[in-house]
Structure formats: C-alpha cells, structure tokens
Design a protein around this motif. Structure first.
Motif, PDB file in Angstrom:
ATOM      1  N   TRP A 211       0.816  -1.214   0.000  1.00 28.60           N
ATOM      2  CA  TRP A 211       0.000   0.000   0.000  1.00 28.60           C
ATOM      3  C   TRP A 211       0.854   1.270   0.000  1.00 28.60           C
ATOM      4  N   PHE A 212       2.185   1.098  -0.116  1.00 30.50           N
ATOM      5  CA  PHE A 212       3.102   2.228  -0.003  1.00 30.50           C
ATOM      6  C   PHE A 212       4.120   2.218  -1.144  1.00 30.50           C
ATOM      7  N   TYR A 213       4.723   3.385  -1.356  1.00 28.69           N
ATOM      8  CA  TYR A 213       5.791   3.531  -2.351  1.00 28.69           C
ATOM      9  C   TYR A 213       7.136   3.341  -1.648  1.00 28.69           C
ATOM     10  N   TRP A 214       7.992   2.531  -2.262  1.00 27.00           N
ATOM     11  CA  TRP A 214       9.303   2.222  -1.702  1.00 27.00           C
ATOM     12  C   TRP A 214      10.393   2.757  -2.622  1.00 27.00           C
ATOM     13  N   ILE A 215      11.457   3.231  -1.989  1.00 23.17           N
ATOM     14  CA  ILE A 215      12.549   3.846  -2.742  1.00 23.17           C
ATOM     15  C   ILE A 215      13.873   3.298  -2.221  1.00 23.17           C
ATOM     16  N   LYS A 216      14.861   3.224  -3.095  1.00 22.30           N
ATOM     17  CA  LYS A 216      16.159   2.685  -2.694  1.00 22.30           C
ATOM     18  C   LYS A 216      16.712   3.478  -1.519  1.00 22.30           C
ATOM     19  N   SER A 217      17.268   2.788  -0.551  1.00 21.57           N
ATOM     20  CA  SER A 217      17.785   3.425   0.653  1.00 21.57           C
ATOM     21  C   SER A 217      18.858   4.445   0.298  1.00 21.57           C
ATOM     22  N   GLY A 218      18.853   5.559   1.038  1.00 16.34           N
ATOM     23  CA  GLY A 218      19.798   6.626   0.761  1.00 16.34           C
ATOM     24  C   GLY A 218      19.233   7.685  -0.156  1.00 16.34           C
ATOM     25  N   ASN A 258      13.486   5.160 -11.673  1.00 13.48           N
ATOM     26  CA  ASN A 258      14.260   3.974 -11.265  1.00 13.48           C
ATOM     27  C   ASN A 258      14.686   3.998  -9.805  1.00 13.48           C
ATOM     28  N   ARG A 259      14.459   5.110  -9.127  1.00  9.45           N
ATOM     29  CA  ARG A 259      14.736   5.135  -7.690  1.00  9.45           C
ATOM     30  C   ARG A 259      13.741   4.269  -6.918  1.00  9.45           C
ATOM     31  N   PHE A 260      12.564   4.077  -7.492  1.00 10.67           N
ATOM     32  CA  PHE A 260      11.502   3.343  -6.809  1.00 10.67           C
ATOM     33  C   PHE A 260      11.592   1.855  -7.121  1.00 10.67           C
ATOM     34  N   VAL A 261      11.210   1.057  -6.126  1.00  9.86           N
ATOM     35  CA  VAL A 261      11.292  -0.399  -6.254  1.00  9.86           C
ATOM     36  C   VAL A 261       9.965  -1.013  -5.824  1.00  9.86           C
ATOM     37  N   PRO A 262       9.690  -2.258  -6.225  1.00  4.36           N
ATOM     38  CA  PRO A 262       8.461  -2.926  -5.767  1.00  4.36           C
ATOM     39  C   PRO A 262       8.459  -3.091  -4.243  1.00  4.36           C
ATOM     40  N   ALA A 263       7.279  -3.251  -3.681  1.00  2.00           N
ATOM     41  CA  ALA A 263       7.160  -3.442  -2.232  1.00  2.00           C
ATOM     42  C   ALA A 263       7.910  -4.682  -1.804  1.00  2.00           C
ATOM     43  N   PRO A 264       8.758  -4.589  -0.781  1.00  2.00           N
ATOM     44  CA  PRO A 264       9.544  -5.754  -0.335  1.00  2.00           C
ATOM     45  C   PRO A 264       8.682  -6.734   0.448  1.00  2.00           C
ATOM     46  N   GLU A 265       9.117  -7.980   0.463  1.00  2.00           N
ATOM     47  CA  GLU A 265       8.422  -9.007   1.237  1.00  2.00           C
ATOM     48  C   GLU A 265       8.948  -9.088   2.663  1.00  2.00           C
ATOM     49  N   THR A 278      15.396  -5.344  -1.226  1.00  2.00           N
ATOM     50  CA  THR A 278      15.011  -5.377  -2.637  1.00  2.00           C
ATOM     51  C   THR A 278      15.379  -6.716  -3.253  1.00  2.00           C
ATOM     52  N   ASP A 279      14.928  -6.953  -4.470  1.00  2.00           N
ATOM     53  CA  ASP A 279      15.200  -8.226  -5.158  1.00  2.00           C
ATOM     54  C   ASP A 279      16.684  -8.471  -5.349  1.00  2.00           C
ATOM     55  N   ASP A 280      17.473  -7.399  -5.472  1.00  2.00           N
ATOM     56  CA  ASP A 280      18.910  -7.580  -5.673  1.00  2.00           C
ATOM     57  C   ASP A 280      19.692  -7.537  -4.363  1.00  2.00           C
ATOM     58  N   PRO A 314       2.876  -1.768 -12.304  1.00  2.00           N
ATOM     59  CA  PRO A 314       4.342  -1.728 -12.370  1.00  2.00           C
ATOM     60  C   PRO A 314       4.877  -0.524 -13.137  1.00  2.00           C
ATOM     61  N   ARG A 315       4.162  -0.123 -14.179  1.00  2.00           N
ATOM     62  CA  ARG A 315       4.644   1.007 -14.986  1.00  2.00           C
ATOM     63  C   ARG A 315       4.637   2.306 -14.183  1.00  2.00           C
ATOM     64  N   PHE A 316       3.678   2.468 -13.278  1.00  2.00           N
ATOM     65  CA  PHE A 316       3.520   3.716 -12.551  1.00  2.00           C
ATOM     66  C   PHE A 316       3.934   3.572 -11.088  1.00  2.00           C
ATOM     67  N   ASN A 317       4.994   2.851 -10.858  1.00  2.00           N
ATOM     68  CA  ASN A 317       5.459   2.605  -9.489  1.00  2.00           C
ATOM     69  C   ASN A 317       6.381   3.732  -9.021  1.00  2.00           C
ATOM     70  N   TYR A 318       5.852   4.946  -8.976  1.00  2.00           N
ATOM     71  CA  TYR A 318       6.626   6.097  -8.512  1.00  2.00           C
ATOM     72  C   TYR A 318       5.636   7.188  -8.080  1.00  2.00           C
TER      73      TYR A 318
END
Length: 640
Positions: A211-218, A258-265, A278-280, A314-318
C-alpha cells in the motif's frame, strides 16, 4: 437531558489527587468571561464548574437545512486544531510545555480544554465545530517536536497528547464527551480525515507494504524531492491538465522513476522506521512525500508523510503528479485499483460516525482521490445517515460537486483577499455562474497566511478581519472562523499556500503550530479588542436575512456602482428583498463614497450601528473609517 460521557469526566475530576498542586494554574479570561487577562484557578474546580454549566444548560436544537438533510447551508463554523487552539501557558513561565504540569494537566491543547472552550465558541453564534485530525501521529522524521497531525500512524487510534493525564479515562471517552457536549449546546461536529497520505511509520506498513511507495535506501531524503521537469514538459503538463486530457501525461525522467522499487516481502522496523530488502539484496525505505501540484512546486518535503499507493501498476510505481492526483488514463483503470486499501479507507468514517456521533467529514486532499473511491467513501458513510455532511477541499462551488454528494467546498476566498479587485472578480464569477453549494467564507485557514499576516499594523489587521468576515456573512457561504482569527492572530499555523521564500526563512517547522508546541495569544489578544461581539452582531443580522443570503442563484450577487474603487459593494437579491454590503478595503485611511438611486429621497437603517442613512437628490454619501463596513436593506428594486 444527561450527557453520559461528560458525567464520566466530572466523576474522574472529582477523584483527582490535589496534594501536588502549586495552585498557580492560569486560564484566559476570554474563555469564560469574555475579557482579556488571566485568572488563577484550581483546575479541578475550574473544569468541573465549566462542565457542570454545560451539562445543566438547556439543550439547544441542532441546525438543519431546508429539508433537514443538507444542514451545511445553515452552518456557522469554528475551525479548531485542538492541540494548538486549546493550548495555554498555564504556569505562566513563558512557553508551552509538552509534559504535564504537577497538577496532571497539559499545557498543549486537550479534549477537556476544547470542551471548556465550547461556551466561548457558542457565544459568538457558532453552530458547527470543525476539528482538524485527532488521530495518532507518526514518530519517525517528525517535522517539529510534536509532528504533523497529517502524519497519520493509525486511523483508529487518537493522538495520546490530547488526553489529560489527571483523567483516568480513555481518549475515546474524552472525545465522546466533546461531541456530546457540542451537541447539547446546539453545535454539530465535523472531523477532518486524511485518506491520501499516512506517516512513514504507519501501522499499515507491516501487514500491507504494497500500500506504499518504496525507494532505494539513501534516496528517501533530500536530494530526493518532487521530480524536476524541463520547461517544455511543464508546458505540456499544464496544457493537458487544463484540457482534462490525461492520456499519456509526461512522466518523470527514467533516473527518477528507477529510484523506486516494488514493495519488499521482508521488513525490519528500526528507530528510523521500516526498511525492506530489494530483489537484488539492497535496502529500501518508504518514500517521503512532497507537494505534487503544481509540478514545479518547491515547498519543503514532508519528511514524516508518505502517499498511499491507491493503484498497483508496475509502470507507474513512482510518486509524481500523474500517479497521485492527475491520474494518467492508463493508470486509472479498474484492474489497477488497490481494492483492499480502498475498502479499508471506506470503513473509517462509518467507524467514527457510529462510535462518536459526528455529523460530517472534511476530506483532506479529497480532490486528489480517485473519483470512484471518493464516491464509495461518501456512500458508505451515509448508509443509514443521509444527513451526514461532506465538505470537499475544492475551490469551485460548482453543480458537479453537489451531484457528487458534497454539501460544501473550501472555495477560493483566501486566495483573493489581498486585492479588492481580485475580490470583485471572484464575486463577478459567482454572480455569473451561481453558487451550487456553500463555500467557506474565510480569508484564512491552517494552510494559508493569517488575514493579519504581513500587514503594517495590528489595527489594520483587525479591520481587515472584520471586513472579510462581514463580507463572507452576506454571501451564500458558510461563515468560517479559523480559531484565533477573532483575536487577530498573525503567526501562520503552517506554510502551505500563498507563502513566500522570506516566510519560509522566518518560520521554520519548529516555530509552526502545526508541528510544534504553541498557543494563540488568548490572554492579551494581541493587544486588540477581540472581535467576538462584532462577529455575533454580524451573525445575528445574517440570521435575520438568512433566506435571502442563502440564495445562490445566478444574478443574486451584484455589485452596485459606488464612486471610489477602494469601496466594495455587494447587493444580495432574492424574494423581493435587497441586502446591501458596502465596505472600505483601505484599512489605513478613511474613504468617502457616493451611491446613486432612482428614488430621489429615502431613509433606511444601517443594520450594524442602527444609524439612519439618508438618500438626498438621488445620492447616498457615506464616510467610511478605515476598513469600516455597513449593511442595509434597500427598499424596492430601483437602485442603479
């Protein structure tokens, strides 16, 4: 008539331990006897006596509308941010403490003190109490020491600082007492709800990270902010939005997206909120919010708030203007709606209506909600309660909003008050288009500059405040008192709309009442006579002409000619009656104006002062003091 929750408060006060009292507890006289200064009281006796007076007062009827459903048309509103507006320096040490005093009472505003203010509010002629959010506040990245009431941590829990430690009662009981006492005194209660955003440590995150937007740490703090658009893209964005063309709206650049990532598990909760993997194998965090519109707005980021992800594509994940407000056509599709979140949101207002008996809701950023979600919120809240009111944070009182089930809108009066020509333009617009539903008749709210902000002198601010209130009272609108306006408060609550870069330098977050401990100048009233009696007099006149004033038909808000451009005239026409407002928009200098009439000689009473106005040789000449307003009923319909 008994008020059960108020009785519980009285019983709890009666058992308070007074052994630690210093008996230096000050309360502003304005709250209880209408004068300036303070009185030193025993707080248990003071609140006990005040609550008993409310309980023993004859019950007053609640205001109704023409069909007993649309009561907002007859509302006169007092807007209360409890934590700030019910705050006071009770120990007179020069600041508002955040810890309870030895007596067990807080200096920041509480529900008990809000109840104690009700007789004061009622005496001005108010019949509706509008409360800013009361819900629990997030603790991570707070703006100011207390955090923003819009950083909602849990929609079903109340802000713990709103309770008095001396009361051995739940916050819910104290809030019920506030609503019950308001109803007993003839005041309806409207809560503001926040559905577009949440705190970045929201209780929803653990169970529903999607339910939230996630962004790479930092990248979650500056330089992360609203996406920057080049001039050509900005031009295209404005053109498309103006045309309501949401097909393939310009997107932020790829680097931003590209700063935004899918919701983590997998989530971890730390001192700085939730982190995910994140997945990586990298780390991600909740993306904080910013002002998204206009797309080149550069307000400071909202570090403690995030946007809820109302669509899952997925396209609008930001986060950008085209994903959280001006929804791209490709995103606003049924298959992308986050229906579990939508259902959660639609259940919130019914909970408060059933648990606390509130009469209506104001939806923060309602204009940024998907129309289908907004409609569901309204429909769900009105099940079994068709009279439940909805107010919208919208600037245009158009028929469309009425068709969507709304009873009132914010309107645009605060955005034109600095120039009488702008006010005249707004009145012309309303006259041409009509007023389908009431708007807030105010020059300020918690997101705008105070009416007295940046004026040269205090007296000019007082004159401007009364001028605007009197003008608003003769429009098909809801007279609206933003708490503190009646004592000419000048310090802004928040830097939201219409502020300058200089203002942002002068008022950092830790000085703003929306985020930090503060109080209005209830004791000295900024060195001015309060406007309370003036407000009551104007409202009594409004009530006398209420059917005429309520009319929002096209052609019912004309501006008769007067000889000086600094003078503003408004004539309300309906049912064979004419009510005329004339006011001097020069708050520093007197102005004389002449109006002309078809009738050669006539006299009529000026309603505010009771003096006689005389038309001689077809002319009415009025000498206005700075900021002075007059109201009179005009016989016949032969004005020119």
């Amino acid at each position: 008539m008994t008020i059960p929750s108020l009785d519980l408060l009285l019983a709890s006060l009666a058992t308070a331990d007074r052994s630690s009292y210093s008996h230096r507890y000050a309360v502003p006289n304005l709250w209880h006897n209408g004068t300036t200064g303070v009185s030193m009281v025993d707080p248990v006796d003071y609140y006990g006596d005040t609550l008993n007076a409310i309980r023993n007062a004859p019950p007053c009827a609640l205001n109704t509308g023409p069909d007993d459903a649309d009561w907002s048309a007859s509302a006169t509103v007092y807007n209360l941010f409890v934590r700030y507006d019910a705050a006071f320096d009770h120990n007179l040490d020069g600041h508002i403490g955040t810890d309870a005093l030895p007596e067990g009472f807080r200096e920041t505003g509480t529900l008990l003190k809000a109840i104690a203010m009700l007789p004061y509010i009622q005496r001005m002629g108010v019949n509706t109490l509008y409360l800013l959010p009361l819900t629990s506040i997030g603790a991570v990245n707070r703006k100011g020491s207390l955090g923003s009431p819009y950083a909602i941590k849990n929609q079903y829990k109340l802000d713990e600082t709103l309770g008095e430690p001396v009361l051995d009662l739940s916050l819910e009981t104290q809030l019920r007492a506030l609503v019950e006492a308001s109803h007993h005194l003839g005041m309806r209660v409207v809560f503001e709800f926040v559905f577009r955003t949440a705190s970045i440590d929201s209780d929803w995150i653990e169970k529903h990270p999607e339910w939230f937007y996630w962004i790479k740490s930092g990248e979650s703090l500056p330089p992360y902010s609203a996406p920057a658009f080049e001039d050509d893209k900005l031009t295209r964005i404005y053109e498309q939005v103006d045309k309501h063309d949401f097909h393939e709206l310009p997107e932020p650049d790829e680097t931003y997206r590209n700063r935004f990532v899918p919701a983590p598990e997998k989530l971890t909760l730390g001192a700085n909120g939730y982190t995910g993997t994140t997945d990586d194998g990298g780390e991600c965090v909740i993306a904080s919010a910013f002002s998204d519109w206009p797309p080149d707005d550069r307000q400071p980021p909202w570090t403690d708030v995030t946007y809820l992800k109302l669509h899952d594509s997925p396209r609008f994940n930001y986060i950008a203007y085209n994903t959280i407000r001006m929804y791209d056509e490709a995103l606003e599709q049924p298959e992308f709606r986050a229906m579990k979140l939508w259902r959660e949101i639609t259940g919130i207002i019914p909970h408060y209506r059933k648990e606390f008996g509130i009469d209506g809701a104001m939806i923060d950023m309602g204009h940024a909600l998907p129309p289908e979600l907004k409609a569901s919120i309204v429909a769900e809240a009105r099940k079994g309660a068709p009279e439940f009111a909805f107010w919208d944070e919208n600037f245009d009182p158009s028929p469309k909003l009425k068709e969507e089930g709304f009873n009132a809108v914010f309107g645009s009066l605060p955005f034109v008050i600095h120039d009488v020509l702008f006010i005249k333009g707004l009145l012309n617009f309303l006259n041409r288009n009509g007023v389908a539903i009431p708007f807030f008749a105010t020059g300020e709210n918690h997101n705008t500059p105070r009416v007295c902000h940046n004026l040269a002198g205090k007296e000019a601010g007082r004159r401007r405040s009364l001028f605007l209130f009197t003008l608003g009272a003769v429009l098909p609108a809801m007279p609206f008192i933003h708490s503190g306006m009646e004592i000419c408060e000048w310090h802004p609550v928040n830097l939201g709309l219409n502020f300058t870069d200089d203002d942002r330098q002068r008022f950092p977050a830790e000085t703003l009442p929306l985020f930090a401990p503060a109080a209005c100048d209830w004791a000295k009233t900024n060195g001015l006579d309060p406007l309370c009696d003036d407000i009551r007099k104007v409202l009594d006149i409004r009530q006398q002409y209420f059917d005429l004033i309520r009319c929002g038909d096209k052609g019912s808000i004309t501006q008769p000619y007067i000889s000086d451009l600094q003078l503003l005239t408004v004539m309300r026409k309906s049912g064979g009656k004419n009510l005329v407002f004339v006011g001097n928009s020069n708050f520093e200098e007197p102005v004389t104006g002449t109006m002309e009439f078809g009738q050669q000689e006539m006299e009529f009473e000026e309603l505010i002062t009771g003096r006689t106005l005389t038309v001689s040789d077809h002319k009415l000449v009025i000498d206005f003091a700075p900021g002075q307003c007059v109201l009179f009923e005009l016989p016949g319909t032969d004005e020119e």
